[in-house]
Structure formats: C-alpha cells, structure tokens
Design a protein around this motif. Structure first.
Motif, PDB file in Angstrom:
ATOM      1  N   GLU A 106       0.851  -1.181   0.000  1.00  0.00           N
ATOM      2  CA  GLU A 106       0.000   0.000   0.000  1.00  0.00           C
ATOM      3  C   GLU A 106       0.891   1.237   0.000  1.00  0.00           C
ATOM      4  N   GLY A 108       0.551   5.529   0.014  1.00  0.00           N
ATOM      5  CA  GLY A 108      -0.470   6.546   0.217  1.00  0.00           C
ATOM      6  C   GLY A 108       0.057   7.735   0.983  1.00  0.00           C
ATOM      7  N   ARG A 179      -7.114  10.272   4.253  1.00  0.00           N
ATOM      8  CA  ARG A 179      -6.152   9.280   3.764  1.00  0.00           C
ATOM      9  C   ARG A 179      -6.464   8.937   2.316  1.00  0.00           C
ATOM     10  N   GLU A 181      -4.895   6.341  -0.673  1.00  0.00           N
ATOM     11  CA  GLU A 181      -3.922   5.278  -0.879  1.00  0.00           C
ATOM     12  C   GLU A 181      -4.292   4.396  -2.061  1.00  0.00           C
TER      13      GLU A 181
END
Length: 306
Positions: A106, A108, A179, A181
C-alpha cells in the motif's frame, strides 16, 4: 508513503536448528504467538506479523511499515524515514534486504485538511470508470467514512482517517485527516511501470523508487472523478443537460448500452471537453493544494504552508 507490505523470504528447510535460527534474529525475541505441529510459527514484532513455515523453508512478514517505524501511521512518512525503516527491519530480521520480496503493498499519503473530509468523500464518483463504493461505517459513525474503487490489480481508497482513529491516537483529537492510498494486491501492476522483474525491501529504500511512487499517487489522484459544482457560462441548454448528466452514473451506463458505439464515443468526447471547461472556470478544491504540498513534504522539499 508506504503502509502495509507483504514480504516473503526463503531459507533451507531443516538446515538449521529452529531455536538457534530464531535466537540469532532480534525480531523473534518477543513472545511467540503460536506454533503448530506442522512446523508453523507466528510472531508479533512492533506491529508486524511474522510467519515461518519451517518444513517448507519460507517466511512472511506483513503489516504496516509506517507503524513499525513510528508506532502509528497517521503522520508523514518521508523518504529518509522509509529508508531507515527498511534498513532497520532487514537488520532486525538478520536477512539481506534484497532477499525480502514484496508481494503486496500500500502506498499513500495522510492529508491534514482544513475541514472535515466528509463532503469530499461523499462527492466521489469514479476512478477510471470504476465506481467508488462506500464501506459499511463503524456503529458510532453517522455515515460511511471510507470509499473505494476496485480494479483487477489494485484498489483506490479514500477515507476519514481522523474519524477512524481519533479515540485511540491523541494527536488526532483536534485534527482533520484524509487518507488517500493505492493498494496493489497484485504486484505486477507496479512492476511494469518500475521496469523491475521483482520488488524487494531494498528497492523500497531507493529514493528513485519512492519518487516513482509519488508520481503514481499523483496520477491516480487526478483520475478520481467527483461530483463538483458546475460553471455553465457560455453553454447551450443541451450542453448544460449533458454536463449535468455526466454525474449520473446510472444514466451514462444506460446510454452506453442503448446507443451505438459511435454515438457513445462522440458524446463522451463532448462531455469530457465540457467537464474540462467547467473545471477551468472555477477555483480548485482546497484539498488539491494540500495533496500537492504533502507529496513535496514526503520528499523533504521545503514548501509554503497551505
């Protein structure tokens, strides 16, 4: 920059004493979570889960590299900090960073936004023609906090991170945090643009690779389509209708199915021009500047505050 990772490594099965192998590695000094008769052991280390399959001679590390480094994943994670975390993890595992192969990752950014990200999230429509779908919210939330668009090799996620973690992380008490991502659940989608045969922990410490990750995030951010205020200046009534219809996903899907390919291509081209024109006639969303400046901060480039 980098959050959850899945790292795999191999060793010669049965070639060394299990207890001695574990004893030589700092990461395995914490409590053993479980061990099975089938030769499987599981450990927890600084928020990471480490699994060992002794008979098969393989191991896996999974968890948040950001949390491993900082104890949480709510702040900035700069290039320098990512490099230090990769080196620390390889050292604690007593394994060469090149031997730890990345299978999932991931990437982000955490955006400290000036207002609640709720309206921004609720305006999300599509990413590369894939719809954004809401995730079922926690019981104490008034509505969805996370939206995602799923592709074959990766998933785009945007969510109100402060709302998720404000109760357990004090630094978020009076903050708004969005956030953004990209989660690659098939690493092939990341290897092609990087022109690599495989991705390792050593690569994650490379500033050139991290800069490429920033470019990937910027590219996907731009591809997120939202329902935005329209500027109809200079448009005919038919063009106004088409511009408004562009936000109705059910309608546009219906038109694609009911009209010829040529008709559809022509209308989509016209719609794209109308949307671009409307966007150019109004100021950008305040979160746009926050996103661009956060990418620079991750690279440790001095920027003026938003």
């Amino acid at each position: 920059m980098i959050d959850e990772v899945y790292l795999y490594f191999t060793f010669s099965p049965g070639s060394t004493c299990v207890d001695q192998w574990v004893h030589e590695r700092p990461a395995f000094q914490e409590a053993l979570i479980r061990r099975t008769e089938m030769g499987e052991s599981q450990y927890r280390y600084r928020g990471l889960q480490i699994d060992l399959w002794w008979q098969q001679g393989r191991g896996r590390v999974k968890g948040s590299l950001h949390s491993f480094a900082q104890g949480h994943n709510c702040g900035l994670f700069t290039f320098t900090e990512v490099k230090a975390a990769c080196e620390q993890l390889a050292n604690d595992l007593a394994l060469p960073a090149e031997s730890l192969q990345v299978y999932k990752i991931e990437i982000g950014v955490n955006l400290r936004v000036p207002s609640s990200p709720g309206p921004f999230l609720e305006s999300l429509l599509t990413h590369k023609h894939k719809r954004f779908w809401p995730k079922e919210p926690p019981d104490d939330a008034p509505g969805p906090l996370l939206f995602y668009a799923k592709h074959a090799d990766y998933k785009i996620k945007l969510y109100d991170k402060a709302a998720y973690h404000r109760k357990v992380i004090p630094i978020l008490k009076n903050s708004e945090l969005l956030r953004f991502e990209v989660r690659f659940h098939r690493i092939r989608a990341l290897l092609r643009p990087l022109k690599l045969a495989l991705l390792t922990l050593a690569d994650l410490a490379d500033p050139e690779v991290l800069l490429h990750f920033c470019n990937i995030l910027a590219s996907h951010w731009k591809l997120c389509k939202r329902r935005e205020p329209k500027d109809f200046t200079g448009l005919t009534s038919r063009q106004c209708d088409l511009l408004v219809a562009g936000d109705d996903l059910d309608l546009t899907d219906y038109l694609r199915k009911s009209k010829s390919v040529g008709w559809n291509a022509k209308r989509l081209c016209e719609l794209k021009k109308l949307q671009t024109g409307s966007q150019s006639r109004r100021p950008p969303h305040p979160f746009e500047a926050v996103f661009q400046q956060t990418l620079l901060l991750i690279q440790e480039i001095d920027v003026m505050p938003c």
